[in-house]
Motif scaffolding. Structure first.
Motif, PDB file in Angstrom:
ATOM      1  N   ASN A 194       0.701  -0.496   0.215  1.00 50.81           N
ATOM      2  CA  ASN A 194       0.214   0.229  -0.219  1.00 50.81           C
ATOM      3  C   ASN A 194       0.899   1.599  -0.176  1.00 50.81           C
ATOM      4  N   ILE A 195       1.768   1.071  -0.535  1.00 53.29           N
ATOM      5  CA  ILE A 195       3.229   2.686  -0.404  1.00 53.29           C
ATOM      6  C   ILE A 195       2.509   3.023  -2.239  1.00 53.29           C
ATOM      7  N   PRO A 196       2.850   4.043  -2.534  1.00 56.82           N
ATOM      8  CA  PRO A 196       1.871   5.037  -3.525  1.00 56.82           C
ATOM      9  C   PRO A 196       3.162   4.989  -3.882  1.00 56.82           C
ATOM     10  N   MET A 197       3.712   4.351  -5.177  1.00 54.41           N
ATOM     11  CA  MET A 197       3.979   3.481  -5.964  1.00 54.41           C
ATOM     12  C   MET A 197       4.756   5.157  -6.599  1.00 54.41           C
ATOM     13  N   PRO A 198       5.668   5.656  -7.177  1.00 49.55           N
ATOM     14  CA  PRO A 198       6.005   6.665  -8.546  1.00 49.55           C
ATOM     15  C   PRO A 198       5.394   6.234  -9.830  1.00 49.55           C
ATOM     16  N   THR A 199       5.083   7.810 -10.503  1.00 48.92           N
ATOM     17  CA  THR A 199       4.414   7.000 -11.687  1.00 48.92           C
ATOM     18  C   THR A 199       4.972   8.185 -12.203  1.00 48.92           C
ATOM     19  N   ALA A 200       4.613   8.211 -13.977  1.00 52.23           N
ATOM     20  CA  ALA A 200       5.167   8.942 -14.823  1.00 52.23           C
ATOM     21  C   ALA A 200       4.230   9.978 -14.566  1.00 52.23           C
ATOM     22  N   LYS A 201       3.595  10.740 -14.204  1.00 51.33           N
ATOM     23  CA  LYS A 201       3.221  11.687 -13.630  1.00 51.33           C
ATOM     24  C   LYS A 201       3.970  12.425 -12.425  1.00 51.33           C
ATOM     25  N   LYS A 202       3.732  11.645 -10.790  1.00 50.59           N
ATOM     26  CA  LYS A 202       4.250  12.009 -10.099  1.00 50.59           C
ATOM     27  C   LYS A 202       5.434  10.708  -9.786  1.00 50.59           C
ATOM     28  N   PRO A 203       6.326  11.824 -10.636  1.00 54.63           N
ATOM     29  CA  PRO A 203       7.677  10.824 -10.110  1.00 54.63           C
ATOM     30  C   PRO A 203       8.618  10.946  -9.489  1.00 54.63           C
ATOM     31  N   LEU A 204       9.832   9.926  -9.053  1.00 57.10           N
ATOM     32  CA  LEU A 204      10.130   9.299  -7.488  1.00 57.10           C
ATOM     33  C   LEU A 204      11.370  11.310  -8.317  1.00 57.10           C
ATOM     34  N   GLN A 205      11.649  11.900  -6.737  1.00 60.57           N
ATOM     35  CA  GLN A 205      12.498  12.883  -6.410  1.00 60.57           C
ATOM     36  C   GLN A 205      13.369  12.333  -5.543  1.00 60.57           C
ATOM     37  N   VAL A 206      14.683  12.335  -6.604  1.00 60.76           N
ATOM     38  CA  VAL A 206      15.924  12.307  -6.158  1.00 60.76           C
ATOM     39  C   VAL A 206      16.614  13.256  -6.127  1.00 60.76           C
ATOM     40  N   ALA A 207      17.387  14.266  -4.941  1.00 55.21           N
ATOM     41  CA  ALA A 207      18.663  15.243  -4.880  1.00 55.21           C
ATOM     42  C   ALA A 207      19.975  14.057  -4.552  1.00 55.21           C
ATOM     43  N   VAL A 208      20.727  14.562  -5.496  1.00 49.82           N
ATOM     44  CA  VAL A 208      22.056  14.504  -5.222  1.00 49.82           C
ATOM     45  C   VAL A 208      22.571  15.682  -4.590  1.00 49.82           C
ATOM     46  N   VAL A 209      23.189  15.285  -3.640  1.00 55.01           N
ATOM     47  CA  VAL A 209      24.307  16.379  -2.687  1.00 55.01           C
ATOM     48  C   VAL A 209      25.428  16.321  -2.862  1.00 55.01           C
ATOM     49  N   GLY A 210      26.169  17.223  -2.155  1.00 52.76           N
ATOM     50  CA  GLY A 210      27.847  16.978  -1.898  1.00 52.76           C
ATOM     51  C   GLY A 210      28.485  17.943  -1.847  1.00 52.76           C
ATOM     52  N   ARG A 211      29.628  17.977  -1.246  1.00 51.94           N
ATOM     53  CA  ARG A 211      30.715  18.527  -1.498  1.00 51.94           C
ATOM     54  C   ARG A 211      31.313  19.274  -3.395  1.00 51.94           C
ATOM     55  N   PRO A 212      31.835  20.243  -3.475  1.00 51.90           N
ATOM     56  CA  PRO A 212      32.101  20.646  -4.873  1.00 51.90           C
ATOM     57  C   PRO A 212      32.984  19.473  -5.317  1.00 51.90           C
ATOM     58  N   ASN A 213      33.525  18.907  -6.677  1.00 57.11           N
ATOM     59  CA  ASN A 213      34.058  17.785  -7.038  1.00 57.11           C
ATOM     60  C   ASN A 213      33.716  15.950  -6.076  1.00 57.11           C
ATOM     61  N   ALA A 214      32.848  16.559  -5.697  1.00 57.74           N
ATOM     62  CA  ALA A 214      32.213  14.699  -5.231  1.00 57.74           C
ATOM     63  C   ALA A 214      32.527  13.868  -6.249  1.00 57.74           C
ATOM     64  N   GLY A 215      31.861  14.439  -8.082  1.00 55.02           N
ATOM     65  CA  GLY A 215      31.470  13.230  -8.693  1.00 55.02           C
ATOM     66  C   GLY A 215      29.660  13.570  -8.834  1.00 55.02           C
ATOM     67  N   LYS A 216      29.369  14.467  -8.169  1.00 54.23           N
ATOM     68  CA  LYS A 216      27.208  14.742  -8.482  1.00 54.23           C
ATOM     69  C   LYS A 216      27.276  14.752 -10.039  1.00 54.23           C
TER      70      LYS A 216
END
Length: 489
Positions: A194-216
């Protein structure tokens, strides 16, 4: 189907300002200095009744080598090849430069449709530059002021016939394409737990963060399978928080590449402050935050601050250690990383820690599994009955303290929210319950309900010891006796 419009031109002619006006939001960073935009940024553009995809590009530079400016130019040329229509912007106040003439010649050869716009055309000072733009041989220049919204009607009139022609050709292609029927199983409509799975209209939102030059940016390019974002050995290449859509192993995903975050004391320039605030906004929009570390210098003070920020914002957190292919003693290094993680980030105890190599692509499967596991935990819901049976056991094992001889009673527990999980415990004297007991309950929730790493919110709410019905019967009986006495007299 909508068409794609790429805005191209020299640095500092106002491309990002027009992009923000067309999408109706301040998505792209804007500053007076040239060369602010480096990556390609896409957005949903709107102009009267036209709907299209608009691409903001880096300023065209004459460099063609592997320098930063040369790599920026290659990305812009790629946007020209991708787009259906190119809007070539010049600065009407500066006039036509030799660089404008060079790029006008390139666009004539590479682009199918080119529109010429003379920006900053407000006032008499720009009239000469608008007339001079005729010399580029790209047709009638459209006088614009992206800053003040002038000239958009003329831009609409120029786009309309091209948009109609594009829609007609797209409709013909759709008629010629064979129909494809897809059979769906009943299982396709069932959500896991019963967990709402991502869809095309509501995709999974992922942010990649880190210090400069970490390879994001390199990591996201690896997931996309193409060099979509600007990368290189220079630290601090990325400035905007760029969002990109992809199908990540069958999961519709929108992934955000963010600018590297340095210590606040080192951030002096206005542009870097804007970049960092843009990245922080991406964290607030995300559902899962991937904190990317450099394997050579992991868990520096700034890494800890970034991870703590994601936890305080209530996001599911995954810690990824990049450049793992450069490590020789992998087993010893991994053991040291896990020990440091448990010691330095106790608030994220149990969060997934994965090793990856953005350059070679190793560990991407493990990263996807960790992100999905963190997302499911972040959406987890526990029934009230299970929670209260669990609470009884926790109280039996370790009763709450009795400060100043007053016993604290924990009566009832329920989950009020998900994303992240938020629990409320009804109790007496909530202000006297020490933080250590709340941590005891949170750690128990993590361990017993398999919720590692996700932020857990626990609120103690007061409930009076008094019986709300006490004395009510006596009052009612007294009132009845009094009423009957009056009746007899």
């Amino acid at each position: 189907m909508s068409f794609t419009l790429a805005i191209v031109g020299r640095p500092n002619v106002g491309k990002s300002t027009l992009f923000n006006r067309l999408v109706g939001k301040k998505l792209a960073l804007v500053d007076d200095q040239p060369g602010v935009t480096r990556d390609l940024r896409e957005g949903a553009g709107k102009l009267v009744d036209l709907r299209f995809t608009v691409i903001d590009t880096a300023g065209l530079e004459e460099a063609t080598d592997e320098s930063l400016q040369g790599r920026m130019r290659k990305l812009t040329e790629r946007a020209v090849d991708m787009a259906d229509i190119c809007l070539f912007m010049v600065d009407a106040r500066t006039g036509i430069t030799p660089t404008d003439e060079v790029f006008a010649e390139i666009l004539r050869k590479r682009a199918d449709h080119v529109l010429l716009a003379a920006n900053k055309a407000e006032g008499r000072a720009a009239e000469g530059g608008v007339l001079e733009a005729w010399n580029l041989g790209l047709g009638e220049p459209i006088p614009l002021s992206a800053e003040h919204g002038e000239g958009l009607n003329e831009l609409y009139s120029a786009l309309l016939p091209l948009a109609e022609a594009y829609e007609e050709s797209a409709a013909e292609a759709e008629e010629e394409s064979p129909e494809v029927s897809v059979e769906l199983d009943d299982d396709d409509f069932e959500d896991e737990d019963n967990i709402p799975m991502p869809t095309a209209k509501k995709p999974l939102q992922v942010a990649v963060v880190g210090r400069p030059n970490a390879g994001k940016s390199t990591l996201i390019n690896q997931l996309l399978g193409e060099d979509r974002l600007l990368t290189g050995p220079e630290a601090g290449i990325t400035r905007d928080a760029i969002s990109l859509n992809l199908d990540w192993k069958g999961v519709p995903t929108r992934i955000f590449d963010t600018a590297g975050m340095r210590k606040r004391a080192k951030v002096q320039e206005k542009l870097e402050k804007l970049s960092v605030s843009d990245g922080l906004r991406a964290v607030k929009f995300a559902e899962v935050v991937v904190v990317l570390l450099d394997a050579a210098i992991p868990f520096e003070q700034q890494d800890l601050r970034i991870a703590d920020l994601a936890e305080r914002e209530g996001r599911a957190v995954v810690v990824a250690v990049n450049k793992w292919d450069l490590e020789d003693e992998k087993n010893e290094k991994l053991k040291a990383l896990k020990e440091a993680f448990e010691r330095l980030l106790p608030q994220l105890r149990g969060a997934p820690l994965v090793t990856v190599s953005a350059r070679t692509g190793r560990g991407m499967d493990r990263l996807h599994e960790a992100v999905m596991r963190a997302y499911r935990t972040w959406n987890a819901r526990i029934s009230t009955a299970r929670l209260n049976r669990w609470l009884e056991g926790m109280i039996s094992s370790h009763p709450p303290p009795a400060p100043q001889g007053k016993r604290i009673k924990l009566r009832y527990m329920t989950q009020v929210k998900t994303r992240p999980p938020h629990f409320v415990v009804m109790c007496s004297h909530p202000d006297k319950l020490p933080d250590s007991y709340s941590r005891y309950l949170i750690n128990g929730l993590r361990a017993d309900f398999d919720m590692p790493g996700t932020p857990i919110r626990l609120t103690m709410r007061g409930q009076s010891d008094k019986n709300p019905y006490k004395g009510r019967r006596k009052t009612n009986a007294g009132a009845l006796t009094k009423h009957l006495g009056k009746k007899k007299s």
